[in-house]
Enzyme design. Structure first.
Site, PDB file in Angstrom:
ATOM      1  N   SER A 141      65.173  42.968  51.628  1.00  0.00           N
ATOM      2  CA  SER A 141      65.841  41.721  52.002  1.00  0.00           C
ATOM      3  C   SER A 141      66.279  41.799  53.469  1.00  0.00           C
ATOM      4  CB  SER A 141      67.006  41.470  51.033  1.00  0.00           C
ATOM      5  OG  SER A 141      67.362  40.103  51.031  1.00  0.00           O
TER       6      SER A 141
ATOM      7  N   ASP B  91      60.433  35.785  43.049  1.00  0.00           N
ATOM      8  CA  ASP B  91      61.512  35.733  44.031  1.00  0.00           C
ATOM      9  C   ASP B  91      61.650  34.328  44.598  1.00  0.00           C
ATOM     10  OD1 ASP B  91      63.145  36.090  46.332  1.00  0.00           O
ATOM     11  OD2 ASP B  91      62.506  38.175  46.475  1.00  0.00           O
TER      12      ASP B  91
ATOM     13  N   HIS C 186      64.458  38.120  43.158  1.00  0.00           N
ATOM     14  CA  HIS C 186      64.840  38.826  44.385  1.00  0.00           C
ATOM     15  C   HIS C 186      65.571  40.122  44.058  1.00  0.00           C
ATOM     16  CE1 HIS C 186      65.359  39.146  48.663  1.00  0.00           C
ATOM     17  NE2 HIS C 186      66.637  39.426  48.502  1.00  0.00           N
TER      18      HIS C 186
END
Lengths: 348, 348
Positions: free
Chosen positions: A139, A293, A322
């Site tokens: 991320s 995601d 995610h």
């Protein structure tokens, strides 16, 4: 400077602090006496070339990534010198909640992903690192991974950005705006001039709900897969995992990281030409994508991966979306670990 | 009762009002002097069996669905008697903003999808309708479509729920909660006791952003497909389409519909057994799913479609996600229209 017992070694495990000195930020301000919090595992070899950097995600600290480090795992401290640097603004490094006037709280300067990576480069050089066997992160950690590979191509041998982008997508910018609005709509936020972060409880809870909605797939909720990890109801899952995660945090820290997330863009190195920026990468790259995601869609990962010579795309199908990276499902952890191991075993 | 010029024929085109009398709601309250706003196209035949019902979505009125009605289209008024009923709570029918004390504004009673369908059934019976060639609707219109097919199986020959579910999914409930929080977090909302709906502007704008984020796919934003429909930037698209849509609306009306959306569940007819409820359907059903839909995932549609005997699943791949139904891309409109035409041409 406000006190917040969340941002302590008692909560996150012991860490080192590197004094960066006066860090001139890419947006122009100078962070005087800047500090970078980090942890290390393993030993740096004589040549200084067995290092791995594993930067952290939004709202996370080194402790969130530590489960991926261990003997027998890909990130094996018996082989590698592994550094997990905490983000600037993340609460353990210099951050809105712990910084001194006149840059404290909501007056903390704007940061860039490049600032983090420059600070980390300063630390690693100080530690004697010459080459990085691998940079990997999830991320916002993936944003830093891309930045490392583009900014210091001669130093980065392998890179594995996990569910993150080299350039924040327009939809992801909208996502950041939505969760920031959920937080700042709380009158107690008071333009960042709250007395205690707990005063902003309602905003933090609302923000947690936005994360919950976008962070795991529809299937995770619709098949009640939270049952597998000890929650008794969807309500219990929302409170026990998501609200519980954000409630102890400092809103200004979160907003500082969010702004950095939103502005992430390696093409700043190449006058906005993303292909040219990604063309600078000489590392062997595995782009790891999570199929379900909603922050970073598989198409977003594919789009950038296709611009990186010799790279490969690895897609992981978990219902955790995610948050597949948390490895809450053992098979997810296994697939990520196996992918990193395969990349580390690929000769460059 | 508050005035709001948005909920007028000047804004939505002329409509009829049917006096429902005292409508006893499923949750127990009685809506005295309840009104159902609707429009009709075409003529009912002698047998009363050429009718189509086309209920509307959340925050929409008959005007939003009208483009699907026209000579040569599937919903052809030269062949069919087409009724578009407005939702109870939707602003033209009896709704929080136009209802009298003691049930006005935030004291308006809780509604169910079943209340809408019972009210519509009362209207259609009054009009002389005996059979429905088709019931179709999008999103909350799909919820009403399922309710029609389960509640009145002998009357409904064909049904096409479009991107909506017979039973609201847990993830979709979370979505409803998140956008309601975006709205009600505005202090001007004041627990529904605002003086003018425009006072709640900030909450309405925030809610619009949540809809924008979840309503169209990542690819719509990341490929700037808003350019195809006359917007000059993502900001312009957010303001010009999404904020512009919600800003004139009444927050209590929106919250009333949202609560109805959240509680939608045909299995209330069968003690919670969804398969048994869907097993009551005798209509020929085409379930229409949007591949990039984040409100209602393709898996959600598939899950219910598999419980309906003789049904078919039609999947439409548009980047417009949940808002594919708006037919902003001509090929989307065409695919939906073609699917409805094919269903109407299927003998039952």
């Amino acid at each position: 400077m406000t006190s917040n017992t969340y941002y302590t070694a008692a909560q996150h495990g012991e860490f080192e602090v590197y004094e960066l000195g006066d860090l001139v930020l890419e947006q122009g301000a100078t962070l005087r006496g800047a500090q970078l919090a980090y942890t290390c595992y393993g030993k740096l070899n004589e040549q200084g070339d067995n290092a791995i950097v594993f930067p952290v995600m939004f709202s996370g600290t080194h402790s969130a990534m530590a489960p991926y480090v261990g003997e027998g795992l890909a990130l094996d401290p018996s082989k590698y010198f592994i550094v997990i640097p905490n983000q600037l603004g993340g609460g353990l490094s210099s951050s809105p909640h712990n910084y001194a006037a006149p840059y404290q709280a909501n007056y903390f300067p704007e940061l860039t992903i490049g600032d983090d990576v420059r600070a980390q480069h300063q630390l690693l050089t100080h530690l004697g690192v010459t080459k990085l066997k691998l940079v990997t992160g999830w991320s916002m950690g993936a944003q830093q991974t891309y930045e490392w590979a583009v900014r210091y191509p001669d130093m980065v041998e392998r890179a594995a950005p996990i569910s993150g982008t080299a350039k924040t997508t327009p939809h992801c910018m909208l996502y950041v705006d939505v969760f920031c609005e959920a937080l700042t709509s709380d009158p107690a936020w008071n333009n960042g001039r709250y007395d205690n972060s707990e005063d902003v409880e309602q905003g933090l809870r609302r923000m947690a709900h936005v994360f919950a909605m976008m962070g795991a797939s529809q299937g995770l909720y619709n098949n009640a897969l939270w049952q597998n990890v000890g929650f008794s109801s969807q309500q219990d899952f929302l409170k026990g995992l998501w609200e519980n995660w954000f409630l102890p945090m400092d809103p200004n820290n979160l907003l500082c990281m969010a702004q950095k997330w939103r502005s992430g863009d390696v093409s700043l190195h190449t006058d906005g030409d993303l292909a040219a920026a990604l063309g600078r990468i000489s590392a062997k790259v595995f782009v790891i994508s999570f199929e379900k995601d909603m922050f970073i869609s598989p198409d977003d990962c594919l789009h950038e991966q296709q611009m990186i010579a010799g790279s490969e795309l690895v897609s992981i199908p978990s219902a955790w979306g995610h948050f597949t990276m948390l490895g809450i499902a053992p098979e997810d952890f296994q697939m990520i670990n196996d992918t990193l191991k395969k990349l580390l075993n690929t000769s460059v």
